[in-house]
Design an enzyme around this catalytic site. Structure first.
Site, PDB file in Angstrom:
ATOM      1  N   CYS B 299       0.808  -1.227   0.000  1.00 39.78           N
ATOM      2  CA  CYS B 299       0.000   0.000   0.000  1.00 39.78           C
ATOM      3  C   CYS B 299       0.832   1.264   0.000  1.00 39.78           C
ATOM      4  CB  CYS B 299      -0.963   0.016   1.187  1.00 39.78           C
ATOM      5  SG  CYS B 299      -0.246  -0.557   2.691  1.00 39.78           S
ATOM      6  N   LYS B 358       1.672   9.426  -3.123  1.00 40.67           N
ATOM      7  CA  LYS B 358       0.338   9.110  -3.637  1.00 40.67           C
ATOM      8  C   LYS B 358       0.030   9.894  -4.898  1.00 40.67           C
ATOM      9  CE  LYS B 358      -1.073   6.102  -0.612  1.00 40.67           C
ATOM     10  NZ  LYS B 358      -1.333   4.723  -1.048  1.00 40.67           N
TER      11      LYS B 358
END
Lengths: 627, 659
Positions: B299, B358
């Site tokens: 992640c 991100k």
């Protein structure tokens, strides 16, 4: 591996040498080589052969009549190429390849001197046959440099013949590490790279660290502009450096040594590499040196063009493959140095002096010089003196003795010799301050100089005559420092740039009272705030010249005049009316049409338009334009 | 043991093993102004601001001086004040002083210190020679005109992250920080973790803002704009509004977002719950087959790029699950387009993250349908605070709101993702239920402050060995151990930022030295206050999975593949091709370092040897370029056996051995 002992090799060398009628030594230092020394060397070979005689080249030592040898720097660089003929020690200067025929014919075969190739006494004009009579040499005490310029740097046996490597053997086989440290401490030897830290104490601090791996580093990154002392030692007697390192290794318990030599000294690199190879073959380096249980490996590393890598922590970073930036100390190299291990890092001259001091007896070495600065120091004597080159004198020698007795006096721009009338002597390169006439008779040593705001530094001595603009000098050194600043700490990185800017303002007529005050304030901050020695000493030329030549600064700032007329932007070109013939040539040449006049009327230069290029002055055939 | 003291400006302070004098001085309640000192990275000693006067030793830099018993220190003499002021003047003289237009204004240490020291004028000439502005990266912007060359970015990237993509170039006042080989930042091996942004005291490194793009979407009446907020954001954004680190201001954030015009406000933790289920199932399957273990979490996009660049052979071990941000984007766009009857192009998904990586992740080409990305824009915590302020919202006075359903509902498992150890703990809570072990809620062994934590957790008859590591240098050490066989694990959680996402590159910088642990506690408290703590208990998630997410659809929407980004992957040069008779395969590296160490000579010698032994027909010879063992060259690989520092004799001995 069985090696012949030092005594055997020494004997063998003398046996070989005894067969030759004469030895011809050609100076093979960088300066003389650049001036054609190798052509002279080969011409000797050819001429001697043509005469049906045999000359052997040093390394071979075969049966022959003569032996030709190439030494390291002999010190009198200005007078090169230099050729010395033994056994008489006849010293020929400014030798050209075309002179060789005559030298062989007259001097070698018939024993006659050639006056035009000899040095002549400054006062009487008499030709001087050998170095004992030449003041430049006679007044020196060539101790560390004794063999430099005499022996062939590429011949380990010649070094051994002069008792080379006997002190290393003694240290390795017959002394304890503590005894070695004590001996060097007793000699009073202090770091010759500029720091002046007692060498014996530095070794002892490293000796007591407990670690299986320790290093000895030789700092051969001589970066001061105008300094070439270390270069001469590395080119002229590399084995003395290796011997010093072996002794240091024994003193601290090191098993590996590095010589960090600047890449801009290719001859030094080459000769060091050959020296290491020869020393390894002889069993003086590598495993079980001198037949002992000690191992000492040697690696030669070339620098990559950064003056800051002469600073010890930056040097070690460079060896480790990192960017050459200094680190804060503590930790000191003695505790945590190369690759984090205890390390001794010494200057070339310091290391080369170690075997010399031991050989003559450390008490005898300590007896030379002054109480706190024992021994001798090499200096690169350059600038406006009659005789420039590499010299070595005991500490305590005065400036007068160096400049007048050895250097032959100060030379003005017009060529006249004015004895001891210099404006200033820059000592210690870009880190150093200047000395003035008031210091002429001060004995030179580490502490005396520090007390007057200067430092011995690495030994660069630049003599400046009365026609020199000292602010230009300060600016020159500041430019160097700013170019070489690594950029790590704000103070040096930005401070030297701003100081340079202020000096440029002063020399170009833009400065104000505030500029001077700011310059002085900034100089003090850079001195106390910088991380490393480069930054800390960068303001020295500025502070020193401001201390002794404040009037000159004031003239530049307030009167917008340069008293020595060196600062182009402050010069004032004027036509001397009485001499002007109104030819109009200057007006034609003037790139900005600043000159006007007519036939019969003297021409006039408009100062507001003039860009001070000086073309008019060059053009005028009647010398009617002056600065 | 005798107690040791130092006297700082007349105050006696005990010395208790601090790293340096600077930290001892802190105990006298004096925070010395510094630029380059950072307690997590090596001492640099460049800014010269922390100099103090030590009796008997003069002026010394306190960051690199050890405190000693009996030391008497003055921190504010006339000389020191002059020095500090002048340093700031010198910095400002070589700095773009346009504070008003700088993204760091208000948070900038140079501004702060200039004010603190009372610098009212810069007496030096303004220098304006700077390296060019660089916004080639999707995540981070470099502005050398603001750089003060403190070197913190260089050291954090090299020491904490072991990536080392920034360093100094040139010298003197032309010194500047550059990306490797002076290439544009977006083209080098930066993993986008943003730790450099976090340590930069000035505006030289900032996240790439997408504030204008988001405002534009919000103003566009044709678009439906939804937002997801990451867990780590809610316990940190309050710091921009005067709250202490760790205070959860979730309710106020939600209200503010609605006021800004977002149509739906959702919680990334919902997708985190989904990630737990997917990753948990994946793990249990691998564990059952004992294949591709250890499983690495996936992640963290900085970790993923790091793995792609340096450990491409371990990519099969990475979980194929997308990150919660991306799972959210793909599920949201799939579901909401149907629910609201709008096209993908008219649906804008914005995520608010503590993370700069991100931004890079959202732009990865595999996270698109056609040309439309699953996540359109990523805002950092910092950008959220700026948008709130831009609208003039008085954050403190807002009434709290709540998340929209269904994608705003989460369990505590999804919330703790923001802490290092949280993902593993969440997965274990699910695994426990699958292994019929009953409830597992508090896995304390996985919590704590150390950056590498190893734990053995018993679930029924199964004992799982887990490692939790944060900081990429720590990850590298752990992985190297695993590859050498010194360690073995079933599951490894890797977070690029020390402490986890709460310490991400997009989070506020804090002067509170405990801010990381405070934010971690904030998330743990949030978990405790929820009714459900295990992902599988999330009723909205259950509904989604039951009604719509078939296995095939789940695979398409929620899983991904990785790419080999190893920088040198040139084809080997075949010198003698393999054939049916080939018995010996010899590969010699002719990359620069090996070449300089004599590989060319070795190559010739070995070829001659092969020929002299009549082995031409059975030997395949190729020249490779860089096995990345440059310091151990020359490198020769014979039948898969890697010979480092290879000599002719060694290679021949090996050839003889295999014959």
């Amino acid at each position: 591996m069985q090696h012949s002992s030092l005594e055997e090799r020494k004997q063998h060398y003398h046996d070989c040498m005894s067969q030759y009628k004469a030895k011809i030594v050609i100076c093979g230092g960088t300066g003389c080589i650049a001036n054609g020394a190798m052509d002279i060397f080969h011409r000797f070979e050819a001429v001697i052969a043509a005469k049906g005689l045999k000359a052997t080249v040093a390394l071979q030592k075969e049966q022959a009549d003569y032996i030709l040898s190439k030494s390291g720097c002999q010190g009198f660089c200005q007078m090169g190429p230099l050729v010395t003929l033994y056994p008489q020690g006849i010293f020929y200067v400014h030798v050209k390849a075309d002179d060789v025929e005559e030298i062989v014919e007259k001097t070698l075969l018939q024993g006659e001197l050639i006056p035009r190739l000899l040095i002549h006494d400054d006062e009487t004009g008499e030709p001087l046959p050998d170095t004992a009579h030449i003041p430049f040499y006679a007044k020196q005490e060539r101790t560390t440099l004794k063999l430099c310029g005499m022996i062939d740097a590429q011949d380990i046996d010649e070094y051994i013949a002069h008792d080379g490597y006997t002190m290393a053997r003694k240290a390795v086989l017959d002394m304890t590490d503590q005894e070695v440290c004590q001996a060097i401490t007793a000699s009073g030897l202090r770091g010759r790279g500029g720091g002046g830290f007692p060498t014996g104490r530095k070794w002892d601090l490293t000796r007591v660290q407990v670690n299986d791996t320790k290093y000895v580093i030789c700092n051969g990154d001589e970066g001061d502009p105008g300094a070439f002392m270390d270069r001469c030692v590395m080119e002229g007697n590399p084995h003395s450096v290796l011997e010093g390192m072996i002794i240091a290794a024994k003193a601290i318990g090191a098993n590996c040594g590095y010589i960090y030599v600047r890449a801009e000294y290719p001859l030094a690199v080459e000769r060091l590499k050959l020296a290491v190879k020869a020393a390894k073959e002889a069993g003086f380096l590598g495993e079980q040196i001198f037949g002992s249980t000690m191992n000492f490996d040697m690696i030669i590393m070339e620098g990559a063009g950064a003056f800051v890598c002469g600073e010890e922590t930056a040097l070690m970073a460079s060896i480790e493959g990192r960017r050459g930036m200094p680190m804060p100390k503590p930790p000191f190299p003695a505790v945590k140095g190369l690759f984090g291990k205890p390390t001794v890092i010494n200057n070339v001259e310091t290391l080369a002096t170690v075997p010399v001091a031991m050989q003559m007896g450390v008490e005898n070495y300590a007896a030379k010089g002054t109480a706190k600065s024992s021994g001798t120091k090499t200096f690169a004597l350059t600038g406006h003196v009659a005789h420039t080159g590499l010299i070595e004198v005991p500490f305590g020698t005065t400036l007068r003795e160096i400049i007048v007795d050895i250097g032959g006096g100060v030379i003005n721009d017009d060529g006249s010799n004015c004895g001891a009338d210099f404006k200033a002597v820059q000592i210690g390169g870009p880190s150093g301050g200047c000395l003035t006439q008031e210091h002429l008779d001060m004995p030179l040593d580490y502490d005396n100089l520090l007390s007057v705001g200067a430092m011995i530094g690495s030994g660069g001595l630049v003599v400046m005559n009365q026609q020199t603009c000292l602010i230009q000098i300060a600016r020159f050194f500041m430019q160097f420092t700013q170019n070489e600043s690594c950029g790590k700490c704000v103070v040096c990185r930005e401070g030297t740039r701003q100081m340079l800017g202020l000096l440029e303002d002063i020399t170009e007529g833009r400065a104000t009272k505030e500029s001077l005050e700011l310059l002085e304030e900034l100089a003090h901050v850079v001195k106390i705030g910088s991380l490393c020695g480069l930054g800390k000493t960068a303001p020295n030329p500025v502070l020193s010249t401001m201390k002794y030549f404040r009037d000159e600064y004031n003239a530049h700032v307030f009167d917008k005049k340069c008293p020595t007329n060196q600062c182009q932007a402050l010069s004032c070109y004027q036509v001397v009316a009485e001499l002007c013939k109104s030819c109009g040539l200057c007006a034609k040449k003037c790139p900005v049409n600043a000159i006007s006049g007519a036939k019969g009327v003297p021409y006039v230069i408009d100062q507001d338009v003039c860009i001070k290029c000086g073309v008019c002055m060059e053009t005028c055939k009647f010398h009617a334009i002056v600065k | 043991m005798k107690k040791m003291y130092a006297t700082i400006d007349g105050i006696q302070v005990p010395i208790e093993g601090e790293k340096n004098l600077l930290e001892v001085i802190r105990k006298a309640n004096i925070e010395l102004p510094t630029f380059c000192y950072h307690s997590d990275i090596s001492v640099y000693g460049a800014c010269r601001m922390c100099m103090v006067e030590i009796e008997g030793r003069g002026l010394q830099p306190s960051c690199s001086t050890a405190a000693a018993d009996g030391m008497v220190v003055k921190t504010n003499t006339r000389e020191i004040r002059n020095l500090r002021k002048m340093i700031v003047e010198l910095m400002l003289a070589h700095h773009d002083q346009n504070c008003t237009t700088c993204p760091k204004s208000g948070e900038c240490r140079l501004q702060e210190i200039a004010q603190q020291l009372g610098v009212s004028k810069v007496r030096f000439k303004q220098l304006a020679d700077f390296a060019p502005f660089d916004d080639s990266s999707d995540a981070i912007v470099r502005d050398p005109s603001k750089c003060v060359l403190c070197g913190d970015c260089v050291r954090v990237c090299s020491e904490i992250q072991s990536v080392g993509v920034l360093d100094f170039a040139r010298r003197g006042s032309a010194s500047t920080v550059v990306a490797c080989f002076d290439k544009p930042f977006g083209t080098v091996e930066c993993v986008n973790c943003g730790q450099c942004v976090k340590v930069c005291p000035v505006g030289a490194l900032t996240p790439k803002f997408q504030i204008n793009e988001v405002w534009n979407a919000l103003h566009d009446s044709k678009k439906t704009v939804v937002v997801q907020i990451a867990p780590a954001v809610r316990v940190a954004v309050g710091e921009y509004f005067g709250y202490k680190p760790g205070t959860a201001t979730t309710g106020q954030i939600i209200t503010a977002l609605r006021m800004m015009g977002f149509d739906q406000v959702y919680d990334t933790s919902f997708a985190a719950d989904l990630t737990v289920l997917q990753e948990g199932d994946e793990f249990l399957e691998r564990y059952g087959k004992q294949q591709n273990l250890p499983q690495f979490t996936s992640c963290c996009p900085a970790w993923v790029k790091f793995a792609e660049q340096y450990y491409p052979d371990m990519l099969p071990n990475l979980s194929t699950c997308k990150s919660p941000q991306q799972m959210f984007g793909s599920v949201c766009k799939d579901q909401l387009t149907k629910m609201l009857n709008i096209s993908r192009e008219d649906l804008v998904v914005v995520s608010i993250m503590p993370c700069t990586a991100k931004k890079f992740e959202a732009k990865r080409p595999e996270f698109k349908e056609g040309n439309n990305p699953d996540v359109d824009f990523v805002l950092t915590t910092k950008e959220l605070s700026l948008m709130v302020k831009e609208q003039g919202i008085d954050f403190e006075k807002l009434e709290p709101g709540s998340f929209d359903l269904p994608f705003g509902f989460k369990t505590g498992a999804g919330v703790i993702f923001g802490n290092s150890g949280g993902v593993s703990e969440a997965v274990l809570r699910y695994a426990a239920s699958k292994l019929n072990h009953g409830k597992m809620i508090d896995v304390k062994e996985l919590r704590g402050g150390e950056s590498t934590r190893i734990a053995e957790i018993k679930i029924g008859e199964v004992t799982l060995r887990l490692a939790v590591v944060s900081g990429l240098a720590n990850a590298r050490k752990l992985i190297d151990k695993i590859r050498r066989g010194e360690e073995h694990f079933d599951l490894v959680e890797v977070m690029a930022c020390c402490g986890g996402c709460i310490n991400g590159g997009g989070q506020p910088t804090s002067s509170d030295h405990q801010h990381v642990s405070k934010r971690a506690k904030g998330l743990q408290d949030q978990d405790k206050m929820l009714q459900f703590h295990s992902a599988q208990e999330n009723p909205y998630l259950q509904e989604l999975m039951r009604d719509d997410l078939t296995a095939e659809k789940a695979h398409h929407l929620l899983h991904t593949l990785y790419q080999n980004r190893k920088r040198i992957s040139l084809e080997d040069i075949m010198i003698r091709k393999p054939s049916a008779e080939t018995k010996i395969s010899m590969k010699i590296c002719l990359g620069t370092s090996c070449f300089l160490r004599g590989a060319q000579t070795l190559y010739t010698q070995l070829n001659d040897y092969i020929h002299s032994q009549g082995l031409d027909d059975v030997t395949e010879v190729s020249a490779s370029f860089c096995n990345e063992r440059c310091q151990k060259g020359p490198v020769v690989i014979i039948n898969g056996n890697v010979l480092e520092h290879c000599t002719f004799e060694r290679a021949v001995a090996e050839l003889k051995r295999i014959q």
